[in-house]
Enzyme design. Structure first.
Site, PDB file in Angstrom:
ATOM      1  N   GLN A  15     -21.214  -2.267   8.669  1.00  5.96           N
ATOM      2  CA  GLN A  15     -22.246  -2.780   7.754  1.00  5.96           C
ATOM      3  C   GLN A  15     -23.094  -3.867   8.403  1.00  5.96           C
ATOM      4  O   GLN A  15     -24.265  -4.044   8.056  1.00  5.96           O
ATOM      5  CB  GLN A  15     -21.602  -3.354   6.472  1.00  5.96           C
ATOM      6  CG  GLN A  15     -20.994  -2.315   5.556  1.00  5.96           C
ATOM      7  CD  GLN A  15     -19.514  -2.120   5.820  1.00  5.96           C
ATOM      8  OE1 GLN A  15     -19.049  -2.283   6.941  1.00  5.96           O
ATOM      9  NE2 GLN A  15     -18.767  -1.760   4.797  1.00  5.96           N
TER      10      GLN A  15
ATOM     11  N   ASP B 156     -15.653 -10.071  -2.645  1.00  5.20           N
ATOM     12  CA  ASP B 156     -15.503  -8.937  -3.567  1.00  5.20           C
ATOM     13  C   ASP B 156     -14.709  -9.322  -4.803  1.00  5.20           C
ATOM     14  O   ASP B 156     -14.898  -8.740  -5.877  1.00  5.20           O
ATOM     15  CB  ASP B 156     -14.848  -7.758  -2.849  1.00  5.20           C
ATOM     16  CG  ASP B 156     -15.881  -7.079  -1.972  1.00  5.20           C
ATOM     17  OD1 ASP B 156     -16.109  -7.565  -0.858  1.00  5.20           O
ATOM     18  OD2 ASP B 156     -16.496  -6.106  -2.445  1.00  5.20           O
TER      19      ASP B 156
ATOM     20  N   GLY C 163     -21.225  -3.153  -1.706  1.00  7.98           N
ATOM     21  CA  GLY C 163     -21.483  -4.577  -1.898  1.00  7.98           C
ATOM     22  C   GLY C 163     -21.190  -4.910  -3.357  1.00  7.98           C
ATOM     23  O   GLY C 163     -21.686  -4.219  -4.256  1.00  7.98           O
ATOM     24  N   ALA C 164     -20.386  -5.936  -3.569  1.00 13.88           N
ATOM     25  CA  ALA C 164     -19.855  -6.178  -4.917  1.00 13.88           C
ATOM     26  C   ALA C 164     -20.925  -6.292  -6.022  1.00 13.88           C
ATOM     27  O   ALA C 164     -20.845  -5.594  -7.038  1.00 13.88           O
ATOM     28  CB  ALA C 164     -18.947  -7.404  -4.897  1.00 13.88           C
TER      29      ALA C 164
END
Ligand code: MRU
Length: 347
Positions: free
Chosen positions: A193, A234, A45-46
């Site tokens: 996810q 992202d 996750g960014a």
């Protein structure tokens, strides 16, 4: 606990590969091991990657035996180069590292003064991330009609950030504000996810959800059962083109075809103004085994050719608005994105 945190000179993180069946906390004291953990998706996750990279560089400061400030700065540059290689698409990774390097350079005094400043700055990155997500949540909640059904892709919740979440933070803020939303959760092949992480988070929070296979999303949109789409990002290019988990582009095109608003929710640290358009965003290619295997079991014939891009790019024209902590940006994106990034700049 938070997704990633600094405790007693070590970096601790929830091992996201083990959820939802096991809650395991991994602990690291070497920055190279943290870089490997990012690559292996212990943490993903960014925004979470950005904070983890910041903690990794603080760890690199401690790992380095450099006796002087100048020698430490050299070691930090080398460590940052290693951490940068971990994953290529999330802009937050570079953002976190560059912020810490700027802090190191701006710190006078001894090597130990720089080490202490790095730990404090990484902690600030983590604390700010939580506050930013809450502001994004409040901004985005204004876009969610009462009782809306929200289509969501991948995981953008507390686990994808330090805490609270981006797109899922908007869901959460709407719910906490008394809006009885329902979430259609894309399972998100190949790593699932959505099924593993988003479904787990929503269950913990008590927010109503329905898990669907990715390829069911079109049917739900076409039959009028989706009011809006909320996704994370992202990397957002200067023109608004947005890289996010593979499959996001499909959803955006389907949303436009069906007249459904498509919102991207991301902190300003995900906006890369040096990237003019989506064509310049590097797309990570991951291990073919993520596609050929499920739960450790082979599901495709031996030797089959596989492509496994982890992200795709949604052109800006499909995005209704981009929700940031500094406000909601609408097309044309060039000026609006520049403004929110300027407002958010810390160092
Ligand atoms: O490969 P992942 O799990 O790191 O991909 C995560 C996503 O694509 C998220 O949507 C994105 O990082 C935004 S998270 C707040």
């Amino acid at each position: 606990m938070r997704t990633v945190e600094w405790r007693d000179g070590k970096v601790r993180m929830i091992d996201q590969r083990r959820l939802p069946n096991q809650f395991v906390v991994a602990e690291y004291s070497d920055y190279r091991a943290v870089a490997q953990a990012i690559r292996d998706m212990v943490v993903r996750g960014a925004p979470a990657i950005g904070a983890t990279a910041a903690f990794a560089l603080a760890l690199a400061g401690q790992n380095s035996p450099a006796p002087t400030r100048a020698a430490l700065l050299v070691d930090l540059d080398a460590a940052a180069a290693v951490i940068r290689q971990a994953r290529p698409t999330a802009a937050n990774l570079n953002w976190g590292l560059d912020r810490l390097l700027r802090r190191a350079q701006a710190t006078d005094g001894s090597a130990n003064d720089v080490r202490a400043a790095l730990v404090a700055e990484a902690q600030a990155v983590a604390d700010e991330d939580v506050a930013i997500n809450r502001r994004m949540g409040a901004n985005g909640a204004t876009l969610v009609p009462q009782g809306a059904t929200i289509l969501h892709h991948c995981n953008t919740g507390a686990l994808a950030t330090v805490d609270y979440g981006t797109a899922l933070g908007v869901v959460r803020a709407a719910w906490e504000g008394g809006n009885p939303v329902h979430v259609l959760v894309d399972e998100t092949r190949p790593r699932l996810q959505g099924a593993k992480l988003t479904a787990w988070e929503l269950k913990e929070l008590g927010i109503p959800q329905t898990l669907i296979a990715d390829n069911a999303a079109g049917l739900f949109m076409q039959s009028g059962r989706v009011n809006l789409c909320l996704v994370g990002a992202d990397r957002i290019a200067a023109n608004g083109d947005t890289a996010n988990k593979i499959g996001t582009y499909n959803l955006a095109v389907l949303a436009k075809e069906n007249g459904i608003p498509f919102y991207v929710v991301a902190p300003t640290s995900t906006i890369d103004l040096d990237c003019p358009t989506g064509a310049a965003i590097p797309i990570e290619e991951r291990d073919p085994a993520e596609v050929t295997h499920m739960g450790g079991e082979r599901i495709a014939p031996e030797g089959v050719a596989v492509a496994n891009p982890a992200f795709d790019v949604t052109p800006a024209r499909y995005i209704t608005a981009i929700v940031t902590e500094e406000g909601i940006v609408r097309p044309p994106y060039e000026t609006g994105l520049r403004e929110v990034v300027e407002r958010a700049r810390v160092i």
